[in-house]
Design a protein around this motif. Structure first.
Motif, mmCIF file in Angstrom:
data_model
loop_
_atom_site.group_PDB
_atom_site.id
_atom_site.type_symbol
_atom_site.label_atom_id
_atom_site.label_comp_id
_atom_site.label_asym_id
_atom_site.label_seq_id
_atom_site.Cartn_x
_atom_site.Cartn_y
_atom_site.Cartn_z
ATOM 1 N N ASP A 174 5.710 -43.279 43.443
ATOM 2 C CA ASP A 174 4.722 -42.206 43.274
ATOM 3 C C ASP A 174 5.406 -40.853 43.100
ATOM 4 O O ASP A 174 4.728 -39.856 42.849
ATOM 5 N N ASP A 218 -3.504 -32.689 56.276
ATOM 6 C CA ASP A 218 -4.228 -31.420 56.172
ATOM 7 C C ASP A 218 -4.282 -30.806 54.768
ATOM 8 O O ASP A 218 -4.926 -29.778 54.559
ATOM 9 N N VAL A 251 13.429 -39.020 48.258
ATOM 10 C CA VAL A 251 12.201 -39.826 48.389
ATOM 11 C C VAL A 251 11.816 -40.387 47.021
ATOM 12 O O VAL A 251 10.765 -40.061 46.464
HETATM 13 P P1 AMP Z 1 5.435 -37.396 49.277
HETATM 14 O O1 AMP Z 1 6.255 -38.629 49.494
HETATM 15 O O2 AMP Z 1 5.833 -36.217 50.103
HETATM 16 O O3 AMP Z 1 5.415 -37.027 47.819
HETATM 17 O O4 AMP Z 1 3.931 -37.706 49.736
HETATM 18 C C1 AMP Z 1 3.345 -38.973 49.710
HETATM 19 C C2 AMP Z 1 1.840 -38.870 49.692
HETATM 20 O O5 AMP Z 1 1.349 -38.199 50.835
HETATM 21 C C3 AMP Z 1 1.286 -38.141 48.482
HETATM 22 O O6 AMP Z 1 0.142 -38.821 48.051
HETATM 23 C C4 AMP Z 1 0.953 -36.778 49.037
HETATM 24 O O7 AMP Z 1 -0.088 -36.165 48.314
HETATM 25 C C5 AMP Z 1 0.535 -37.098 50.464
HETATM 26 N N1 AMP Z 1 0.771 -35.986 51.400
HETATM 27 C C6 AMP Z 1 1.961 -35.576 51.902
HETATM 28 N N2 AMP Z 1 1.776 -34.539 52.743
HETATM 29 C C7 AMP Z 1 0.455 -34.271 52.781
HETATM 30 C C8 AMP Z 1 -0.368 -33.316 53.462
HETATM 31 N N3 AMP Z 1 0.148 -32.416 54.291
HETATM 32 N N4 AMP Z 1 -1.694 -33.372 53.241
HETATM 33 C C9 AMP Z 1 -2.227 -34.269 52.416
HETATM 34 N N5 AMP Z 1 -1.526 -35.201 51.759
HETATM 35 C C10 AMP Z 1 -0.203 -35.206 51.924
#
Ligand code: AMP
Ligand code: MG
Length: 508
Positions: free
Chosen positions: A258, A125, A254
């Protein structure tokens, strides 16, 4: 608007355009937004007008309800290794670059996290819940106050629009600030999609922008040497960051490629945790079942992530494979040097003892692990010791510390403490500081408090009821974590028993 006389808005990164960035407008909320936190000192530091940012128009911009004047927001594409698995396309799924500001030589980017979906949202979202936004805001500034490289947090805006996770929560937006939000994953993306020219272009921009000391030159050879010099810098900075995390008991949770900054900054605060009771295999992220990113593994995974970055760089540096390998191999030494220096400083050990110091640090962590001692309180309590006294005298002194964390009724623990103190005293030969200078130095090196999960949880639960006093208090306290004079006692006390039952996952 929004900026001081000494700063200007620029288009430097955003001018890179395709194939790095896509213009994406922020998505307005349906319900009114409230500014919960504005970091006035950061605003000032980067050349922004805090009063204008907190005006109704400013809040609309910080919530993503209105665009930053004169700037079209952009999202970037990247990929990454998530828990060891290559994911060919990721990107800013809920982060949008909304401005770039320059104050003389100082360049900063502003990014909204949670301001709506982007082409990289992958059916999610594009929002962030209040809970995780508070955690990111607080931790960014807490890490900064600890002197650990990190992205910063300028503002926290809340909104009552519903966001659906395991339960229905409400939305919030953090405005983050950094010299750069580029990640290892950006390099990986252009390497693994075979876009060599784009990769070259991105790295040239990045190095010219952030490493003016590196000369790329205009021959193939000089360029390769420049890239190698840059990679060496990234390896060293990443190794040092891992040592810094270890030195405050911080687990990121995490550490996917990335979520690794090309500038060696702590970035993307999710299910992170500052450890309470020390356990070498502590896992802060409930979703990390195998403990890939446990406290013990963080340094090793920093290296693993650099290996993934190196693989991507070989696209441009194939003939220099052996040099790249040698630079990677230097990681362990960079880490060890920083780790030893930081922990020696935490324990007030004079520099002269070399290998013995390293061994004592290992023994200290083992002692803490065996008895599950509180990480922050243990190191802080050392300021009660006197390096000029013996182990027995020091055990008595130690008990006078308000941060004392041993269980005196536990004989095994007290015996081990005596033995540990003997080792510590033996390394104090050559100690020249007076007891008072020594105590001040220990207190200035070991924070009295960190952003513990249960403190965050209390602030979050209050904020979810529309009360922000605890959040304000916590932010103020963490901005000066070495000074316990003004701290409420429960901020420096041992955590309550329910703290260990708190569960954090990737859900945010
Ligand atoms: P993270 O490991 O939380 O940094 O997220 C991994 C990937 O998922 C990144 O590319 C974030 O931008 C994407 N992401 C995580 N949560 C959301 C969300 N609620 N809406 C859109 N993209 C998300
Ligand atoms: Mg991320």
């Amino acid at each position: 608007m929004f900026h001081n006389r000494d700063s200007i808005f620029v288009r430097e990164y955003s001018a890179l355009g395709t194939p790095f960035l896509k213009e994406v407008p922020t998505t307005p909320f349906k319900t009114p937004c409230t500014l919960l936190q504005l970091n006035r000192s950061l605003a000032e530091e980067i050349g922004l007008q805090a009063d204008e940012l907190s005006s109704p128009m400013g809040v609309e911009v910080l919530a993503g309800n209105a665009p930053w004047p004169g700037f079209n927001a952009v999202a970037s594409v990247y990929c990454g290794h998530q828990f060891g698995v290559f994911v060919p396309q990721l990107g800013d799924g809920r982060a949008l670059l909304i401005a770039e500001v320059r104050k003389g030589a100082q360049y900063r980017q502003l990014q909204l996290k949670g301001a709506g979906p982007t082409p990289y949202s992958r059916h999610a979202d594009g929002r962030a819940v209040l809970r995780s936004s508070i955690r990111e805001y607080v931790a960014s500034e807490a890490m900064h106050a600890l002197g650990i490289p990190t992205t910063r947090a300028l503002s926290l805006t809340a909104c009552s629009d519903p966001v659906f996770r395991e339960t229905t929560e409400t939305a919030a937006v953090v405005c983050r600030v950094s010299e750069s939000f580029l990640r290892f994953g950006h390099v990986e993306y252009f390497a693994h999609t075979g876009q060599d020219e784009a990769l070259n272009h991105l790295l040239t921009w990045h190095i010219e922008q952030h490493h003016p000391e590196i000369e790329l030159g205009d021959t193939e050879e000089s360029r390769a040497q420049g890239l190698l010099q840059w990679f060496e810098w990234v390896v060293k900075r990443t190794a040092e960051l891992m040592a810094q995390w270890q030195s405050v008991g911080f687990c990121h949770g995490v550490m996917n490629t990335d979520n690794m900054s090309l500038l060696g900054l702590t970035i993307d605060y999710g299910p992170y945790g500052f450890m309470d009771s020390f356990h070498i295999d502590h896992i802060c992220n409930h979703s990390d079942e195998g403990g890939r990113y446990s406290y013990r593994n963080q340094p090793r995974l920093g290296h693993w992530n650099l290996y993934a970055l190196a693989q991507a760089l070989l696209t441009l540096l194939r003939p220099y494979k052996d040099t790249v390998q040698a630079l990677l191999d230097a990681y362990a030494d960079h880490f060890e040097a920083k780790h030893t220096a930081l922990f020696a400083k935490k324990m007030g050990l004079p520099a002269a003892h070399g290998e013995q110091t390293r061994v004592h640090i290992e023994q200290t962590l083992k002692f803490m692990h065996t008895h599950g001692l509180d990480f922050t309180r243990f190191f802080r309590s050392l300021s009660a010791l006197d390096p000029h006294k013996d182990a027995t005298q020091n055990l008595a002194l130690w008990q006078g510390s308000p941060h004392f964390c041993l269980a005196l009724g536990d004989e095994a623990q007290v015996d081990d403490a005596r033995e540990w103190l003997s080792g510590w005293c033996a390394l104090q030969t050559g100690q020249s500081a007076s007891p008072i200078d020594w105590q001040l130095a220990i207190a200035a090196t070991n924070p009295a408090m960190v952003a513990r999960n249960h403190l965050l949880q209390a602030a979050i639960e209050q904020a979810q009821q529309g009360e922000y006093a605890e959040l304000n208090r916590l932010c103020a306290a963490l901005s000066d974590p070495y000074n316990d004079q003004h701290l409420p006692p429960h901020y420096t006390a041992a955590p309550p028993s329910w703290a260990k039952d708190l569960v954090l996952s990737c859900s945010s």
